[in-house]
Scaffold this active site. Structure first.
Site, short mmCIF file in Angstrom:
data_model
loop_
_atom_site.label_atom_id
_atom_site.label_comp_id
_atom_site.label_asym_id
_atom_site.label_seq_id
_atom_site.Cartn_x
_atom_site.Cartn_y
_atom_site.Cartn_z
N GLU A 71 0.65 -1.08 -0.03
CA GLU A 71 0.16 -0.01 -0.03
C GLU A 71 0.86 1.28 0.01
O GLU A 71 0.73 2.18 0.94
CB GLU A 71 -1.06 0.09 1.28
CG GLU A 71 -2.04 -1.23 1.11
CD GLU A 71 -2.90 -1.03 2.34
OE1 GLU A 71 -4.05 -1.96 2.11
OE2 GLU A 71 -2.92 -0.11 3.30
N GLU A 91 -5.72 -8.08 0.26
CA GLU A 91 -6.49 -8.01 1.62
C GLU A 91 -7.85 -7.67 1.45
O GLU A 91 -8.20 -7.06 0.53
CB GLU A 91 -6.01 -6.79 2.26
CG GLU A 91 -4.63 -6.88 3.02
CD GLU A 91 -4.20 -5.72 3.62
OE1 GLU A 91 -4.79 -4.82 3.90
OE2 GLU A 91 -2.80 -5.34 3.86
#
Length: 457
Positions: free
Chosen positions: A164, A362
């Site tokens: 991320e 995720e």
């Protein structure tokens, strides 16, 4: 009936700082999250990751739980400061040895590892030299990447360099709610660009050690949905926010460029850090792209008197009411499973055969269900969340999106960054006082989906 392709990979995910604990054990150096947690007011309840889930010591029990759940794959992250306490230079062999034990135990349980090299726990020593703002960190990261693959690449075949990067740049350096806690748009653009360059440098370094590994970025993505796209201000906000979160990294990795709307508005800040060859190097071949998806963002008209400037959007000249609507998770996030389908179909349509394999690296939700009088953890809302989002993945696959696997977030309740231990994402409940693990109803539900390859979702 829902179908997933033969060989679809079913897994779960964690990260080092959130579960390992053992923060001062076996020579591990401090990370920026250790420092951030010690700063008053930064983390809920003054919580920290010193003990967390004590996974460093309890990993055999945790792998036994993974095996009981039938997990086929496990996404974890290496702690950079556990292996290189200063970020570069001297190695800490006890740190390397821990991951030897972890990986060997996973393989013995027939669980495929997917390893992230950086999940936000930058060695503090590197931060003191500028962190990701300093281009020297890119070289240190490449050296670290090569060392990891040299040691573990015989057993781990899938690696992602940075988890991320949007969060690294904007939450850590733009609005300062994550470590290192900086509030500086110029710094955040530098960090954002350097994560692009670092991804390429890491990938090249890893492949120079072993040519048989698979690598790809892990990006947190979301759709931005306007209340009224006919409103030019809302339409502009959607374009800008999509460029910042989604297209910045997708365009860099796919085409070696940044979105034009960003270059039109932030050329001075970006051009100050872009060096010759950076964006050409960004086109390094990726074997897959990991997508972390939780919810879509709402974009609505600005409301007079409402404080617009708490939001990250204000950094980009966008003021709107982004208050989510409908039922929310404990994080205050809306339930938007259709958005996951739309996102996966979008990339397939936009990039076609150029798009590599996709993994949902995720996806999950926070609800605070704990053990009831029967000792079990009944969490029907989490089951519904997983069911609707897995259905969205199946729908996207049916439309041609090349999704090859799904990693539920998170295997266990854990340290949830600036929110400490207040929010629980796990399909396994953790009592942080006793470290007792209890598989939740959602964990057993997920086990059943793995058994039948999702055919009853």
């Amino acid at each position: 009936m829902t179908t997933f392709p033969q060989g679809f990979l079913w897994g779960a995910a964690t990260s080092s700082y959130q579960i390992e604990g053992a923060a001062q054990t076996d020579g591990r150096g401090p990370s920026i999250w250790d420092t951030f947690c010690k700063t008053p007011g930064k983390v809920a309840n003054g919580d920290n990751g010193d003990v967390a889930n004590d996974h460093y010591n309890r990993y055999p029990e945790d792998i036994a739980i993974m095996k009981e759940l039938g997990l086929q794959a496990y996404r974890f992250s290496f702690a950079w400061p556990r292996m290189f306490p200063q970020g570069s230079g001297a190695r800490e062999e006890r740190g390397f040895a821990f991951y030897d034990r972890l990986i060997d135990s996973l393989l013995e349980a027939n669980i495929e590892p997917l390893a992230t090299l950086y999940h936000w726990d930058l060695p503090q020593a590197l931060q003191e030299n500028g962190g990701w703002e300093n281009r020297d960190t890119i070289k240190h990261f490449a050296d670290y990447s090569a060392a990891v693959v040299e040691r573990f690449g015989d057993r781990v075949k899938k690696f992602s360099p940075i988890n991320e990067p949007w969060v690294v740049a904007w939450l850590g350096n733009g609005i300062g709610i994550h470590a290192p806690g900086k509030k500086d748009r110029k710094a955040a653009w530098a960090v954002a660009h350097h994560t692009v360059v670092a991804h390429a440098a890491s990938t090249i370094a890893m492949r120079s050690v072993r040519s048989d590994i698979l690598t790809g970025p892990v990006l947190n993505q979301a759709n931005n949905i306007a209340d009224d796209l006919n409103d030019p201000k809302q339409a502009y906000a959607v374009d800008m926010l999509d460029a910042v979160q989604n297209r910045f990294w997708m365009d860099a990795f796919m085409y070696g460029k940044y979105p034009q709307i960003l270059m039109d508005n932030f050329a001075d800040e970006l051009n100050a850090v872009i060096k010759d060859g950076d964006l050409e190097a960004a086109k390094v071949k990726n074997d897959f792209i990991g997508i972390n998806y939780y919810f879509d963002n709402r974009v609505g008209p600005a409301v007079e008197g409402l404080d617009q400037w708490h939001s990250i959007s204000s950094l980009f000249g966008v003021a709107s009411d982004e208050t989510p609507r409908g039922p929310l998770t404990d994080m205050g996030w809306p339930l938007t499973p259709q958005g996951l389908e739309n996102l996966l179909v979008r990339w397939h349509k936009e990039h076609g055969e150029k798009l590599p394999d996709l993994y949902i690296t995720e996806n999950g939700c926070a609800y605070g269900d704990g053990p009831g009088s029967d000792g079990a953890v009944h969490d029907p809302k989490r089951i519904d969340y997983l069911q609707t989002h897995l259905k969205a993945v199946s729908n996207a696959i049916a439309q041609g999106s090349p999704v090859k696997g799904y990693y539920q977030w998170s295997l266990m309740d854990n340290f949830e960054w600036a929110l400490g231990y207040e929010k629980r994402f796990g399909i396994v409940h953790v009592d942080f006082e006793t470290q007792k693990r209890t598989i939740k109803d959602s964990g057993y539900w997920y086990r059943d989906q793995i058994k039948n390859n999702g055919s009853t979702i």
